[in-house]
Design a protein around this motif. Structure first.
Motif, PDB file in Angstrom:
ATOM      1  N   ASP A 208    -102.102 -26.230 -24.907  1.00  0.00           N
ATOM      2  CA  ASP A 208    -101.899 -24.959 -25.598  1.00  0.00           C
ATOM      3  C   ASP A 208    -103.248 -24.484 -26.127  1.00  0.00           C
ATOM      4  OD1 ASP A 208    -100.842 -22.775 -26.797  1.00  0.00           O
ATOM      5  OD2 ASP A 208     -99.952 -23.847 -28.490  1.00  0.00           O
ATOM      6  N   ARG A 209    -104.130 -24.108 -25.209  1.00  0.00           N
ATOM      7  CA  ARG A 209    -105.473 -23.678 -25.570  1.00  0.00           C
ATOM      8  C   ARG A 209    -105.699 -22.246 -25.113  1.00  0.00           C
ATOM      9  NH1 ARG A 209    -108.742 -29.003 -23.385  1.00  0.00           N
ATOM     10  NH2 ARG A 209    -107.981 -30.478 -24.964  1.00  0.00           N
ATOM     11  N   PRO A 210    -106.510 -21.505 -25.872  1.00  0.00           N
ATOM     12  CA  PRO A 210    -106.775 -20.120 -25.469  1.00  0.00           C
ATOM     13  C   PRO A 210    -107.657 -20.066 -24.223  1.00  0.00           C
ATOM     14  CG  PRO A 210    -108.136 -20.742 -27.345  1.00  0.00           C
ATOM     15  CD  PRO A 210    -107.168 -21.874 -27.139  1.00  0.00           C
ATOM     16  N   VAL A 211    -107.477 -19.026 -23.451  1.00  0.00           N
ATOM     17  CA  VAL A 211    -108.363 -18.775 -22.318  1.00  0.00           C
ATOM     18  C   VAL A 211    -109.681 -18.250 -22.874  1.00  0.00           C
ATOM     19  CG1 VAL A 211    -108.629 -17.483 -20.168  1.00  0.00           C
ATOM     20  CG2 VAL A 211    -106.355 -18.242 -20.912  1.00  0.00           C
ATOM     21  N   THR A 212    -110.788 -18.656 -22.302  1.00  0.00           N
ATOM     22  CA  THR A 212    -112.099 -18.273 -22.848  1.00  0.00           C
ATOM     23  C   THR A 212    -112.814 -17.215 -22.022  1.00  0.00           C
ATOM     24  OG1 THR A 212    -113.160 -20.104 -21.665  1.00  0.00           O
ATOM     25  CG2 THR A 212    -112.401 -20.530 -23.919  1.00  0.00           C
ATOM     26  N   ASP A 213    -112.478 -17.083 -20.755  1.00  0.00           N
ATOM     27  CA  ASP A 213    -113.180 -16.167 -19.853  1.00  0.00           C
ATOM     28  C   ASP A 213    -112.270 -14.984 -19.520  1.00  0.00           C
ATOM     29  OD1 ASP A 213    -114.548 -14.846 -17.878  1.00  0.00           O
ATOM     30  OD2 ASP A 213    -115.096 -16.654 -16.763  1.00  0.00           O
ATOM     31  N   PRO A 214    -112.684 -13.754 -19.851  1.00  0.00           N
ATOM     32  CA  PRO A 214    -111.847 -12.578 -19.564  1.00  0.00           C
ATOM     33  C   PRO A 214    -111.489 -12.427 -18.085  1.00  0.00           C
ATOM     34  CG  PRO A 214    -113.627 -12.001 -21.059  1.00  0.00           C
ATOM     35  CD  PRO A 214    -113.908 -13.392 -20.584  1.00  0.00           C
ATOM     36  N   SER A 215    -112.305 -13.004 -17.200  1.00  0.00           N
ATOM     37  CA  SER A 215    -111.988 -12.891 -15.769  1.00  0.00           C
ATOM     38  C   SER A 215    -110.736 -13.688 -15.412  1.00  0.00           C
ATOM     39  CB  SER A 215    -113.176 -13.371 -14.931  1.00  0.00           C
ATOM     40  OG  SER A 215    -113.404 -14.763 -15.130  1.00  0.00           O
ATOM     41  N   CYS A 216    -110.326 -14.604 -16.298  1.00  0.00           N
ATOM     42  CA  CYS A 216    -109.116 -15.403 -16.078  1.00  0.00           C
ATOM     43  C   CYS A 216    -107.918 -14.838 -16.836  1.00  0.00           C
ATOM     44  CB  CYS A 216    -109.356 -16.850 -16.511  1.00  0.00           C
ATOM     45  SG  CYS A 216    -110.686 -17.668 -15.617  1.00  0.00           S
ATOM     46  N   ASP A 217    -108.056 -13.629 -17.313  1.00  0.00           N
ATOM     47  CA  ASP A 217    -106.993 -13.003 -18.105  1.00  0.00           C
ATOM     48  C   ASP A 217    -105.726 -12.836 -17.275  1.00  0.00           C
ATOM     49  OD1 ASP A 217    -105.669 -11.612 -20.119  1.00  0.00           O
ATOM     50  OD2 ASP A 217    -106.442  -9.672 -19.417  1.00  0.00           O
ATOM     51  N   LEU A 218    -104.610 -13.294 -17.815  1.00  0.00           N
ATOM     52  CA  LEU A 218    -103.328 -13.195 -17.124  1.00  0.00           C
ATOM     53  C   LEU A 218    -102.405 -12.151 -17.733  1.00  0.00           C
ATOM     54  CD1 LEU A 218    -102.535 -17.006 -16.730  1.00  0.00           C
ATOM     55  CD2 LEU A 218    -103.372 -15.452 -14.953  1.00  0.00           C
ATOM     56  N   PHE A 219    -102.673 -11.776 -18.996  1.00  0.00           N
ATOM     57  CA  PHE A 219    -101.700 -10.970 -19.727  1.00  0.00           C
ATOM     58  C   PHE A 219    -102.259  -9.655 -20.269  1.00  0.00           C
ATOM     59  CE2 PHE A 219    -100.445 -15.479 -20.225  1.00  0.00           C
ATOM     60  CZ  PHE A 219     -99.251 -15.423 -19.525  1.00  0.00           C
ATOM     61  N   GLY A 220    -103.393  -9.204 -19.763  1.00  0.00           N
ATOM     62  CA  GLY A 220    -103.912  -7.902 -20.167  1.00  0.00           C
ATOM     63  C   GLY A 220    -104.622  -7.887 -21.506  1.00  0.00           C
ATOM     64  N   TYR A 221    -105.124  -9.056 -21.947  1.00  0.00           N
ATOM     65  CA  TYR A 221    -105.833  -9.113 -23.223  1.00  0.00           C
ATOM     66  C   TYR A 221    -107.282  -8.638 -23.100  1.00  0.00           C
ATOM     67  CZ  TYR A 221    -102.022 -12.123 -24.903  1.00  0.00           C
ATOM     68  OH  TYR A 221    -100.809 -12.616 -25.281  1.00  0.00           O
ATOM     69  N   ALA A 222    -107.847  -8.759 -21.928  1.00  0.00           N
ATOM     70  CA  ALA A 222    -109.285  -8.487 -21.762  1.00  0.00           C
ATOM     71  C   ALA A 222    -109.673  -7.059 -22.161  1.00  0.00           C
ATOM     72  CB  ALA A 222    -109.714  -8.783 -20.326  1.00  0.00           C
TER      73      ALA A 222
END
Length: 703
Positions: free
Chosen positions: A8-22
């Motif tokens: 349960d860790r946050p994603v760190t790279d916007p290129s790996c964004d799955l949910f539109g957070y970038a």
């Protein structure tokens, strides 16, 4: 193979964004970069647990790190949860600044020293704040407490820190996450730190937390409304954007595909899954953390029951376990209220209102409508109160099957059942009569109950899983050893909905109907010629005869052909009668009944019975064949055994039998192994002479 479990860790790279957070993180990055004042700034990022706050902070850090060096601020990440339970969160925070800033910016070495002295001078300041009422009082008391401890040093230290920061012109952005994981007093203490101690120039704080949790925590520890408190600390706030439902569904689907890999199609029917998911359980998954939490659970529990449960039903039950544990426990402990049983169905015990009231208590209101809909899909009994036991239900291993139900909660196949994997293994031997027959005989060594489970489960696989080429071999085996698999009259089990005899005939009927009529008749004829299961063959022919008598029913063997099969069976009986092996058959009573029904020569049957019972041993053996049980259901089931002389009358002179038994009893010549049989027979004779049957006596004696 990679682990299906996900941290349960946050994603760190916007290129790996799955949910539109970038894109949202990019906009916040611009807000931070466009702030030109040197005044301290506190921003709030609000979102529920698991909504993506930490990922957005990581994306902002990534974006800021991509800036040119002369524009790039110093980024410090502080997680107060690491220090939860320690005496001073203020000192922990300042200690973090002291440790990180010199590494980020060389000219901050003097700043680190000042921060160290400042932190040491705080002493018990925070403890004093914790016991002071009112928000403004707390902030003022905090500074007064600090000043009282070192009136000459503390103001000077803070002034020195502010001067160094102001002159450096270097922007510092401090990301503070997981504030809402602290206890209520720690939350208030930390917010007070940002308001009263850490209002340094050129410093921007980005505080991420669940607003509702923090507001409630503040209100529990102060006399001021939580929102008003936050307004005095947070200059601007942002709400985490709601994740697109489609993105959530796609990500959940990817993870489920990995977990369910190699699951047979008949255990995951796509149309059924669509109804279950979009009618209800999709509402469990509102934030990305819900997906991680659930899929981590499923990746551990599903492999233990893979192939033994319906995958769709298991996902439903596991999602209820994770998100509504009270409902899960209730379902587990109250099976009959969700799947019913044959007795409750007959007695109409089902109460729709009762179960509605229970579900209303256990299911959160916002989920009530959709979860009730899902429960009625996997438990149709909730809708109509009708108990069902169908082959299609069994084959697909649905939770509503009474024998499969407990597997969903124990994560293994119950000891008193045969697993789906075992059945699949045995069915692979179906084309080899010797191997398949040995499977059945091995089951018989463990008792008739084990055979019953096998025959019961076999029905589930005949329609779709057994290959056409294997059907003749299975029929030949059942026609040969079937009598070893069925109960004698005294072995009958009251607890079973179907006895072995019924299940065996049902399986033969299903197998036969897989074949064309011509193939069926040919295979049955060959199997009867070679097979030794006299009772099984007779039961099958009798069943077909009864079907012919029912209008609209299609018999397994047409009337014209049935006559030929009856003649073949009667010839086999004659052979067994001549060689005397018929007398020791465990189903002698049933065979005699069919023989008498089909034979055109009643005297032939009676003469045979007189002949085999002429000896004392023959008489006792014949008499023992007529024992049958009667069950009494009270607080527990009790069984008593009886012989009804009326059932013996078509074959022997009952009065003469009774005289012979009494004579042997008077002479003390009843063999030990037949003493109980003799007692039961004489009890039946006594009732018979009174014009009663054992059943009538049983009714009179029952409470």
């Amino acid at each position: 193979m990679n682990s299906i479990l996900s941290a349960d860790r946050p994603v760190t790279d916007p290129s790996c964004d799955l949910f539109g957070y970038a894109p949202f993180a990019q906009r916040l990055t611009k807000v931070l970069c466009n702030y030109n004042s040197s005044d301290p700034l506190v921003l709030g990022l609000y979102g529920s647990w698991g909504s993506g706050k930490s990922t957005i902070l990581k994306f902002i850090c990534h974006n800021l790190a991509e800036l040119q060096e002369n524009e790039r601020p110093i980024i410090i990440e502080f997680n107060p949860w690491w220090f939860s339970g320690q005496e001073h969160l203020a000192k922990a925070f300042l200690g973090q600044l002291q440790a990180v800033l010199p590494k980020k910016y060389a000219t901050f070495k003097k700043l680190a020293e000042a921060l160290g002295h400042f932190s040491e001078s705080l002493g018990g300041a925070i403890d004093t704040v914790a016991q002071t009422g009112g928000v403004l009082k707390k902030a003022g008391a905090l500074m007064k407490s600090v000043l009282k401890q070192s009136p000459k040093d503390v103001p000077a230290l803070k002034e020195k820190i502010c001067t160094i920061l102001q002159q450096s012109g270097k922007r510092i952005i401090i990301m503070v996450d997981d504030i809402d994981r602290l206890d209520a007093e720690e939350i208030r203490q930390l917010l007070t730190v940002f308001k009263s101690l850490a209002d340094f120039p050129n410093v921007i704080y980005m505080l991420a937390f669940d607003q509702d949790i923090v507001v409630q925590a503040i209100e529990r520890c102060s006399n001021m409304p939580g929102l008003a408190y936050l307004e005095k600390i947070i200059q601007a706030s942002f709400i985490v954007p709601q994740v697109d439902r489609t993105s959530l569904v796609i990500e959940l689907g990817k993870r489920l595909d990995e977990i369910l890999k190699d699951t047979p199609e008949y255990l995951f029917e796509q149309g059924y899954w669509n109804s279950i998911f979009f009618d209800g359980i999709e509402y469990f998954f509102t934030v990305p953390r819900d997906i991680v939490r659930f899929c981590n659970t499923l990746s551990v529990t599903y492999p233990a029951v893979k192939g033994e449960v319906n995958a769709v039903d298991f996902i439903v039950i596991e999602s209820i376990r994770v998100f509504i544990p009270d409902l899960y426990m209730y379902i587990r402990e109250n099976k009959e209220e969700f799947i019913g049983d044959v007795y409750d169905s007959l007695l109409k015990k089902f109460s729709k209102q009762k179960i509605e009231n229970i579900l209303n208590q256990l299911i959160p209101e916002k989920l009530r409508k959709c979860i009730k809909r899902v429960l009625k899909l996997i438990f149709p009994y909730l809708e109509d109160g009708e108990f069902k036991s169908e082959i299609s239900i069994r084959r697909s291993l649905y939770i509503r099957d009474m024998q499969i139900f407990h597997c969903y909660f124990r994560f293994n196949t119950p000891l008193n059942t045969i697993s789906n994997s075992e059945m699949q293994q045995w069915l692979r031997k179906a084309g080899d009569p010797v191997a398949f027959g040995s499977v059945l005989l091995q089951a018989r060594e463990h008792g008739l109950a084990q055979v019953r489970m096998f025959l019961d489960r076999l029905r589930d696989y005949i329609k779709k899983d057994i290959q056409d080429k294997d059907i003749p071999a299975i029929i030949s085996v059942l026609f040969d050893i079937g009598d070893n698999l069925i109960e004698s009259p005294s072995d009958a089990v009251d607890q079973a909905i179907f006895d072995n005899r019924s299940l065996l005939i049902a399986n033969l009927d299903l197998l036969g109907r897989r074949l064309s009529l011509e193939e069926r008749l040919s295979i049955f004829n060959c199997a009867m010629q070679k097979g030794n299961a006299l009772a099984t063959q007779g039961f099958l022919l009798k069943d077909s005869e009864n079907t012919i008598k029912r209008r609209g029913a299609s018999p397994l063997i047409p009337d014209a052909e049935l006559i030929k099969f009856k003649d073949l069976w009667l010839k086999k009986v004659d052979i067994r009668a001549v060689d005397k092996t018929l007398l020791s058959h465990q189903n002698l009573v049933n065979i005699l009944d069919i023989w008498l029904h089909w034979s055109s020569n009643d005297s032939k049957i009676k003469n045979w019975c007189v002949e085999v019972t002429a000896s004392d041993d023959g008489m006792f053996l014949f008499m023992k064949s007529f024992i049958y049980p009667i069950w009494s259901k009270g607080s527990e089931v009790t069984t008593t055994y009886h012989i009804d002389p009326q059932c013996m009358e078509p074959y022997i002179d009952v009065a003469d039998f009774a005289k012979r038994i009494h004579a042997l009893q008077g002479e003390g010549r009843i063999p030990q192994e037949y003493k109980e049989t003799t007692k039961i027979f004489l009890q039946g004779i006594a009732l018979w002479r009174e014009g009663k049957t054992p059943e009538e006596k049983f009714i009179l004696m029952s409470p």
